[in-house]
Enzyme design. Structure first.
Site, short mmCIF file in Angstrom:
data_model
loop_
_atom_site.label_atom_id
_atom_site.label_comp_id
_atom_site.label_asym_id
_atom_site.label_seq_id
_atom_site.Cartn_x
_atom_site.Cartn_y
_atom_site.Cartn_z
N GLY A 112 41.44 44.49 38.97
CA GLY A 112 41.25 45.87 39.41
C GLY A 112 42.54 46.68 39.46
O GLY A 112 42.57 47.76 40.05
N HIS A 129 35.38 33.70 43.85
CA HIS A 129 36.06 34.91 43.37
C HIS A 129 37.19 35.24 44.36
O HIS A 129 37.04 35.03 45.56
CB HIS A 129 35.06 36.07 43.27
CG HIS A 129 35.62 37.27 42.58
ND1 HIS A 129 36.48 38.16 43.22
CD2 HIS A 129 35.49 37.72 41.31
CE1 HIS A 129 36.82 39.10 42.36
NE2 HIS A 129 36.25 38.86 41.20
N SER A 162 41.29 43.04 34.74
CA SER A 162 41.49 44.31 34.04
C SER A 162 41.24 44.21 32.53
O SER A 162 41.98 44.79 31.73
CB SER A 162 42.90 44.86 34.31
OG SER A 162 43.05 45.15 35.69
N ASN A 211 30.80 41.40 36.12
CA ASN A 211 30.67 41.32 37.58
C ASN A 211 30.61 42.73 38.15
O ASN A 211 31.62 43.43 38.18
CB ASN A 211 31.88 40.55 38.13
CG ASN A 211 31.92 40.55 39.65
OD1 ASN A 211 30.93 40.84 40.32
ND2 ASN A 211 33.08 40.21 40.20
N GLU A 267 38.13 37.88 45.66
CA GLU A 267 37.75 38.77 46.77
C GLU A 267 37.04 37.98 47.87
O GLU A 267 37.18 38.28 49.05
CB GLU A 267 36.88 39.92 46.23
CG GLU A 267 37.72 40.93 45.47
CD GLU A 267 37.02 41.68 44.35
OE1 GLU A 267 35.77 41.71 44.33
OE2 GLU A 267 37.72 42.22 43.48
N LYS A 316 30.19 43.58 41.14
CA LYS A 316 30.68 43.63 42.53
C LYS A 316 29.69 44.40 43.42
O LYS A 316 28.49 44.37 43.15
CB LYS A 316 32.09 44.25 42.59
CG LYS A 316 33.04 43.60 41.60
CD LYS A 316 34.48 43.92 41.89
CE LYS A 316 35.34 43.51 40.71
NZ LYS A 316 36.73 43.34 41.08
N GLU A 362 41.50 33.99 36.85
CA GLU A 362 41.67 35.40 37.20
C GLU A 362 42.91 35.56 38.08
O GLU A 362 42.84 35.37 39.30
CB GLU A 362 40.45 35.89 37.99
CG GLU A 362 39.15 35.81 37.22
CD GLU A 362 38.18 36.86 37.70
OE1 GLU A 362 37.82 37.72 36.88
OE2 GLU A 362 37.81 36.87 38.87
N GLY A 409 35.20 43.06 35.41
CA GLY A 409 34.76 43.76 36.62
C GLY A 409 34.47 45.22 36.32
O GLY A 409 33.42 45.57 35.78
C1 PEP Z 1 36.59 40.69 38.51
O1 PEP Z 1 36.02 41.29 39.41
O2 PEP Z 1 36.35 39.48 38.35
C2 PEP Z 1 37.52 41.41 37.65
C3 PEP Z 1 38.18 40.74 36.74
O3 PEP Z 1 37.67 42.76 37.88
P1 PEP Z 1 38.43 43.82 36.93
O4 PEP Z 1 37.97 43.58 35.53
O5 PEP Z 1 38.00 45.14 37.46
O6 PEP Z 1 39.88 43.56 37.07
#
Ligand code: PEP
Length: 252
Positions: free
Chosen positions: A172, A96, A210, A10, A98, A12, A166, A231
């Site tokens: 993040g 998601h 992460s 992703n 966000e 973003k 998630e 991400g």
């Molecule tokens: C995501 O955006 O779905 C995500 C898991 O981000 P990150 O890997 O940066 O934590």
């Protein structure tokens, strides 16, 4: 046939034409086409057409980060599932965290988006996960269970759905859920899916939060982890390839 491990990146709201072309070129040079994983790149909407052209005949799949529930109309600034399918998308992330926390997306909206995506031939990647307060209060299972109940259409099956667990506190932040916690929630997700609809065997359940080359192996090895949603690390070709490489020991 069983789905191979899924590694979805992703991006973003990152990258421009030139930087995304370089990323895809680096992934190709790094041998991404030889991977046995199902690799999905999920760029922002502005780059979908260009990336669709660049990944032709590479075995890489294309996903979008969101869609609107309606197919067309007076919804300024929105993009429909039909539009995404028309430029070559196979997948779309829905719900998601966000989108939920920054844009107030509700479970009911996510369900409507899911119907629309499936109608247009896209496979939704439906995200669920608890925040830190919910986890600390012992409410992670209930939160995720409610999200599944309210977001998923009735006839979910492995042909029309991927779930991504998630935990919001892990996205993040550099913090990852412990393998025992991931297993516990994934098994809860599996049981909730089964109780809802008997034909849910084989729905892939991804972990996201992460994921990095350093922790991907211990996550991917877990029995009910069907892959990872990545991400930050998906923007770095070396890291993304290293994560993909960790699937080489994972059975389908
Ligand atoms: C995501 O955006 O779905 C995500 C898991 O981000 P990150 O890997 O940066 O934590």
């Amino acid at each position: 046939m069983a789905t191979p491990p899924i590694i979805a990146g992703n991006w973003k709201m990152n990258l421009l034409l030139e930087s995304s072309t370089k990323l895809i070129s680096d992934l190709k040079k790094g041998g991404i086409s030889k991977s046995r994983a199902r690799v999905i790149v999920i760029p922002p909407a502005t780059l979908l057409s260009s990336i669709a052209d660049q990944i032709k005949n590479t075995g890489i799949f294309l996903g979008a980060q969101n869609c609107h529930e309606e197919l067309k109309g007076a919804f300024t600034g929105e993009v429909s599932a039909e539009m995404l399918a028309s430029v070559g998308c196979n997948y779309v992330i829905l719900g998601h965290s966000e989108r939920r926390t920054l844009f107030g997306e509700t479970n009911a909206q996510i369900k409507a988006k899911m119907s629309s995506a499936i109608k247009c031939g896209l496979t939704p990647i439906v995200c669920v996960g608890e925040n830190l307060r919910q986890r600390e209060a012992g409410g992670a299972m209930d939160t995720v269970g409610k999200q599944l109940e309210e977001c998923l259409i009735d006839k979910v099956s492995k042909d029309n759905c991927i779930i991504a667990y998630e935990p919001i506190w892990a996205i993040g932040t550099g913090q990852t859920a412990e393998p025992d916690d991931i297993e516990e929630i994934h098994s809860h997700i599996r049981n909730t899916l089964k109780a809802k609809e008997p034909n849910t065997d084989g729905i892939p359940i991804l972990y996201g939060g992460s994921v990095k080359p350093e922790n991907a192996s211990k996550i991917l090895v877990l029995p009910d982890v069907g892959g990872v949603l990545v991400g930050g690390a998906s923007l770095n070709p070396k890291d993304f390839l290293a994560i993909i490489d960790k699937t080489s020991g994972k059975s389908e």
